[in-house]
Scaffold this active site. Structure first.
Site, PDB file in Angstrom:
ATOM      1  N   LYS A   1      -7.796  54.622  -8.156  1.00  0.00           N
ATOM      2  CA  LYS A   1      -9.177  55.067  -8.423  1.00  0.00           C
ATOM      3  C   LYS A   1      -9.536  56.243  -7.506  1.00  0.00           C
ATOM      4  O   LYS A   1     -10.172  57.204  -7.946  1.00  0.00           O
ATOM      5  CB  LYS A   1     -10.161  53.907  -8.236  1.00  0.00           C
ATOM      6  CG  LYS A   1     -10.036  52.839  -9.296  1.00  0.00           C
ATOM      7  CD  LYS A   1     -10.419  53.349 -10.686  1.00  0.00           C
ATOM      8  CE  LYS A   1     -10.140  52.361 -11.788  1.00  0.00           C
ATOM      9  NZ  LYS A   1     -10.237  52.911 -13.135  1.00  0.00           N
TER      10      LYS A   1
ATOM     11  N   TYR B   1      -3.956  49.547  -6.829  1.00  0.00           N
ATOM     12  CA  TYR B   1      -5.009  49.707  -7.848  1.00  0.00           C
ATOM     13  C   TYR B   1      -6.156  50.546  -7.290  1.00  0.00           C
ATOM     14  O   TYR B   1      -6.590  51.531  -7.903  1.00  0.00           O
ATOM     15  CB  TYR B   1      -5.551  48.334  -8.317  1.00  0.00           C
ATOM     16  CG  TYR B   1      -6.868  48.482  -9.039  1.00  0.00           C
ATOM     17  CD1 TYR B   1      -6.916  49.030 -10.319  1.00  0.00           C
ATOM     18  CD2 TYR B   1      -8.084  48.149  -8.417  1.00  0.00           C
ATOM     19  CE1 TYR B   1      -8.129  49.214 -10.974  1.00  0.00           C
ATOM     20  CE2 TYR B   1      -9.301  48.334  -9.060  1.00  0.00           C
ATOM     21  CZ  TYR B   1      -9.313  48.868 -10.335  1.00  0.00           C
ATOM     22  OH  TYR B   1     -10.517  49.069 -10.971  1.00  0.00           O
TER      23      TYR B   1
ATOM     24  N   SER C   1     -14.740  52.673  -9.035  1.00  0.00           N
ATOM     25  CA  SER C   1     -14.964  51.321  -8.512  1.00  0.00           C
ATOM     26  C   SER C   1     -15.433  51.370  -7.069  1.00  0.00           C
ATOM     27  O   SER C   1     -15.071  52.284  -6.318  1.00  0.00           O
ATOM     28  CB  SER C   1     -13.625  50.580  -8.598  1.00  0.00           C
ATOM     29  OG  SER C   1     -13.645  49.411  -7.831  1.00  0.00           O
TER      30      SER C   1
HETATM   31  P1  NAD Z   1     -10.155  45.683 -19.319  1.00  0.00           P
HETATM   32  O1  NAD Z   1      -8.752  45.374 -18.929  1.00  0.00           O
HETATM   33  O2  NAD Z   1     -10.927  44.617 -20.021  1.00  0.00           O
HETATM   34  O3  NAD Z   1     -10.219  47.012 -20.208  1.00  0.00           O
HETATM   35  C1  NAD Z   1      -9.327  48.081 -20.025  1.00  0.00           C
HETATM   36  C2  NAD Z   1      -8.710  48.399 -21.385  1.00  0.00           C
HETATM   37  O4  NAD Z   1      -7.833  49.509 -21.237  1.00  0.00           O
HETATM   38  C3  NAD Z   1      -7.897  47.236 -21.953  1.00  0.00           C
HETATM   39  O5  NAD Z   1      -8.374  46.954 -23.260  1.00  0.00           O
HETATM   40  C4  NAD Z   1      -6.456  47.758 -21.977  1.00  0.00           C
HETATM   41  O6  NAD Z   1      -5.740  47.261 -23.064  1.00  0.00           O
HETATM   42  C5  NAD Z   1      -6.672  49.269 -22.039  1.00  0.00           C
HETATM   43  N1  NAD Z   1      -5.585  50.071 -21.467  1.00  0.00           N
HETATM   44  C6  NAD Z   1      -5.040  49.973 -20.228  1.00  0.00           C
HETATM   45  N2  NAD Z   1      -4.095  50.915 -20.058  1.00  0.00           N
HETATM   46  C7  NAD Z   1      -4.039  51.635 -21.214  1.00  0.00           C
HETATM   47  C8  NAD Z   1      -3.250  52.732 -21.658  1.00  0.00           C
HETATM   48  N3  NAD Z   1      -2.297  53.267 -20.891  1.00  0.00           N
HETATM   49  N4  NAD Z   1      -3.461  53.222 -22.902  1.00  0.00           N
HETATM   50  C9  NAD Z   1      -4.402  52.676 -23.714  1.00  0.00           C
HETATM   51  N5  NAD Z   1      -5.170  51.623 -23.344  1.00  0.00           N
HETATM   52  C10 NAD Z   1      -4.987  51.109 -22.112  1.00  0.00           C
HETATM   53  O7  NAD Z   1     -10.930  46.159 -17.998  1.00  0.00           O
HETATM   54  P2  NAD Z   1     -12.479  46.383 -17.746  1.00  0.00           P
HETATM   55  O8  NAD Z   1     -12.937  45.327 -16.824  1.00  0.00           O
HETATM   56  O9  NAD Z   1     -13.180  46.606 -19.019  1.00  0.00           O
HETATM   57  O10 NAD Z   1     -12.399  47.724 -16.907  1.00  0.00           O
HETATM   58  C11 NAD Z   1     -12.627  48.996 -17.489  1.00  0.00           C
HETATM   59  C12 NAD Z   1     -12.482  50.051 -16.419  1.00  0.00           C
HETATM   60  O11 NAD Z   1     -13.390  49.794 -15.361  1.00  0.00           O
HETATM   61  C13 NAD Z   1     -11.109  50.117 -15.760  1.00  0.00           C
HETATM   62  O12 NAD Z   1     -10.811  51.467 -15.503  1.00  0.00           O
HETATM   63  C14 NAD Z   1     -11.304  49.367 -14.468  1.00  0.00           C
HETATM   64  O13 NAD Z   1     -10.394  49.792 -13.481  1.00  0.00           O
HETATM   65  C15 NAD Z   1     -12.719  49.768 -14.115  1.00  0.00           C
HETATM   66  N6  NAD Z   1     -13.402  48.822 -13.239  1.00  0.00           N
HETATM   67  C16 NAD Z   1     -13.462  47.507 -13.582  1.00  0.00           C
HETATM   68  C17 NAD Z   1     -14.105  46.603 -12.749  1.00  0.00           C
HETATM   69  C18 NAD Z   1     -14.131  45.129 -13.085  1.00  0.00           C
HETATM   70  O14 NAD Z   1     -14.293  44.316 -12.170  1.00  0.00           O
HETATM   71  N7  NAD Z   1     -14.021  44.735 -14.338  1.00  0.00           N
HETATM   72  C19 NAD Z   1     -14.695  47.053 -11.565  1.00  0.00           C
HETATM   73  C20 NAD Z   1     -14.642  48.412 -11.249  1.00  0.00           C
HETATM   74  C21 NAD Z   1     -13.988  49.300 -12.100  1.00  0.00           C
HETATM   75  C1  WQD Z   2     -15.321  38.197  -5.398  1.00  0.00           C
HETATM   76  C2  WQD Z   2     -15.430  37.244  -4.230  1.00  0.00           C
HETATM   77  C3  WQD Z   2     -13.300  36.545  -3.317  1.00  0.00           C
HETATM   78  C4  WQD Z   2     -11.875  34.259  -6.720  1.00  0.00           C
HETATM   79  C5  WQD Z   2     -12.316  42.978  -7.435  1.00  0.00           C
HETATM   80  C6  WQD Z   2     -11.494  44.205  -7.198  1.00  0.00           C
HETATM   81  C7  WQD Z   2     -12.372  45.418  -7.169  1.00  0.00           C
HETATM   82  C8  WQD Z   2     -13.248  45.495  -8.407  1.00  0.00           C
HETATM   83  C9  WQD Z   2     -13.975  44.213  -8.654  1.00  0.00           C
HETATM   84  C10 WQD Z   2     -12.137  46.807 -10.050  1.00  0.00           C
HETATM   85  C11 WQD Z   2     -14.440  37.554  -3.104  1.00  0.00           C
HETATM   86  C12 WQD Z   2     -14.049  35.379  -3.897  1.00  0.00           C
HETATM   87  C13 WQD Z   2     -12.654  35.041  -5.891  1.00  0.00           C
HETATM   88  C14 WQD Z   2     -11.691  32.886  -6.391  1.00  0.00           C
HETATM   89  C15 WQD Z   2     -13.069  33.196  -4.447  1.00  0.00           C
HETATM   90  N1  WQD Z   2     -12.468  45.695  -9.590  1.00  0.00           N
HETATM   91  N2  WQD Z   2     -13.229  34.518  -4.773  1.00  0.00           N
HETATM   92  N3  WQD Z   2     -12.314  32.413  -5.259  1.00  0.00           N
HETATM   93  O1  WQD Z   2     -12.381  41.083  -4.879  1.00  0.00           O
HETATM   94  O2  WQD Z   2     -14.828  41.791  -4.909  1.00  0.00           O
HETATM   95  O3  WQD Z   2     -13.252  42.869  -6.380  1.00  0.00           O
HETATM   96  O4  WQD Z   2     -13.044  43.125  -8.653  1.00  0.00           O
HETATM   97  O5  WQD Z   2     -12.305  47.895  -9.611  1.00  0.00           O
HETATM   98  O6  WQD Z   2     -11.531  46.504  -7.069  1.00  0.00           O
HETATM   99  O7  WQD Z   2     -10.840  44.063  -5.957  1.00  0.00           O
HETATM  100  O8  WQD Z   2     -13.888  40.544  -6.854  1.00  0.00           O
HETATM  101  O9  WQD Z   2     -14.238  38.594  -8.266  1.00  0.00           O
HETATM  102  O10 WQD Z   2     -11.977  38.911  -7.173  1.00  0.00           O
HETATM  103  O11 WQD Z   2     -13.942  38.291  -5.762  1.00  0.00           O
HETATM  104  O12 WQD Z   2     -13.591  32.702  -3.433  1.00  0.00           O
HETATM  105  O13 WQD Z   2     -11.005  32.142  -7.067  1.00  0.00           O
HETATM  106  O14 WQD Z   2     -15.074  35.918  -4.691  1.00  0.00           O
HETATM  107  O15 WQD Z   2     -12.659  36.177  -2.129  1.00  0.00           O
HETATM  108  O16 WQD Z   2     -15.072  37.280  -1.908  1.00  0.00           O
HETATM  109  P1  WQD Z   2     -13.543  41.546  -5.624  1.00  0.00           P
HETATM  110  P2  WQD Z   2     -13.450  39.053  -7.102  1.00  0.00           P
END
Ligand code: NAD
Ligand code: WQD
Length: 347
Positions: free
Chosen positions: A157, A153, A128
């Protein structure tokens, strides 16, 4: 020639389910592991509706070592693994750090151990942009120094990337970590998308849930940042572009085109949009007026971050194809579909 067999952990989740579709459409055999902690098994039926193929599914927790060993006893000839499974709610990780360290780190260690025992040497890992914290230089490139993330969190990562790099250094393991910026949007079919269980933290689900009337108003966190309109800047990227990057990363590993045992790529568009610009774009593309109010900053928010994508463009041969209009339109279509199906979203 038969395509490779890829295990997708977290495959019923948001990014995992979109990646299943792209893998299946390219002819890969996919096997899903998920404990359904933050997703629904029915998503796989939706994947079938899009692709015509129902992925094989194993429901268990990756922190259950015995279940993981049994899985590898049953499933042979695995070519690669994509490890999406993790908990991802930033606020929850601050309240319950042990839950996050346990789930995200123990699951990774068990998976790496099992890969070693079973001689599976290709892994794509979900990282991330959170690992950069507030970067000194924008756009942020892969070799920027990593800052201490605000949340447990984010720390999981960074720690995970370090564990992986150490293991790659001393074993045949080949890994690509993909650092996603802000994934949003949904598949164009509106059959799969993001399904936040409970109140969402992220901006786009908050926008679409407010627009559809589940929430009364959207709070915009902060108007005094050093940005063009005072709200924070993010690099929003379409989930299907992210999914397609995973297929390219898998191909790169399987075809042994990677240059190092451990590689890292940013997945963003390279463009930053403010929160207010994102709201404006949503209103323009959908024609729906959003009830929002500007309020104070949210603790832990980074002011602005967007990706330098040159390395991914050049070396991975991947470039995001979809613009913010398309991201918000597909997120909205998905929201309308959830409402039509009467899915509970108002916790
Ligand atoms: P998500 O929650 O939709 O998907 C993650 C899945 O993993 C879920 O279905 C959950 O049930 C499963 N899971 C969690 N822990 C588990 C375990 N111990 N055993 C088996 N299954 C498990 O999330 P997502 O948005 O699809 O994210 C996928 C990956 O990408 C994650 O590693 C997340 O940290 C990373 N990521 C997400 C974002 C984002 O904003 N969505 C941004 C950057 C990185
Ligand atoms: C985006 C912008 C908020 C909600 C998060 C995780 C990051 C990554 C992606 C996994 C920010 C603003 C939000 C609301 C708002 N995930 N906001 N009102 O914070 O960039 O990142 O998701 O790895 O680790 O921290 O994403 O969508 O929460 O926020 O004004 O109700 O929207 O302040 O500026 P963020 P977000």
């Amino acid at each position: 020639m038969a395509k490779a067999k890829v295990v997708v952990t977290g495959g019923t989740g948001y990014i995992g389910s979109h990646t299943l579709v792209e893998l299946i459409e390219k002819g890969y055999e996919v096997v899903v592991i998920d404990n359904l902690n933050n997703s629904y098994a029915n998503t796989l039926q939706q994947v079938k509706e899009i692709t015509g193929k129902l992925p094989q599914f194993y429901c268990f927790d990756l922190c259950d070592k015995n279940a993981l060993s049994q899985f590898f006893e049953q499933e042979k000839n695995i070519d690669a693994i994509i490890h999406f499974a993790a908990l991802k709610a930033v606020g929850e990780s601050v309240d319950n750090p042990l839950l996050y360290y346990h789930n995200n780190i123990v699951s990774l260690i068990y998976l790496l151990e099992a890969m070693k025992v079973n001689q599976i040497n290709h892994l794509v890992f979900s990282s991330s942009c959170t690992v950069y914290g507030q970067p000194d230089k924008l756009p942020v490139s892969e070799n920027a120094p990593l800052k201490l993330p605000e949340s447990p969190y984010g720390k999981t990562k960074q720690i995970a990337e370090q564990i992986i790099a150490d293991v790659c250094f001393t074993s045949p393991l080949q890994v690509i970590s993909l650092r996603y910026f802000n994934p949003i949007g949904a598949h164009e079919s509106a059959l799969i998308g993001e399904f936040p269980i409970g109140a969402p933290n992220n901006l786009v689900p908050m926008i679409t849930q407010t627009a559809v009337g589940i929430r009364e108003k959207l709070l915009v966190f902060g108007s005094d940042y050093d940005t063009k309109d005072g709200s924070c800047v993010r690099d929003y990227i379409h989930v299907v572009d992210i999914a397609q990057a995973h297929v390219i990363a898998i191909e790169r590993l399987i075809q042994q085109k990677n240059k190092k045992n451990y590689e890292v790529f940013n997945l963003g568009t390279g463009h930053g949009y403010t929160v207010l610009e994102t709201i404006q774009t949503f209103e323009n593309v959908t024609g729906v007026k959003l009830n929002y109010e500007i309020t104070g900053r949210r603790s832990g928010d980074v002011e602005k971050v967007y990706a330098d994508t040159q390395w991914a463009n050049k070396e991975l041969g991947w470039k995001a194809q979809r613009n913010l209009d398309n991201m918000l339109q597909t997120a909205w279509n998905w929201q309308l579909k959830l409402n039509e199906l009467n899915m509970k979203q108002d916790d």
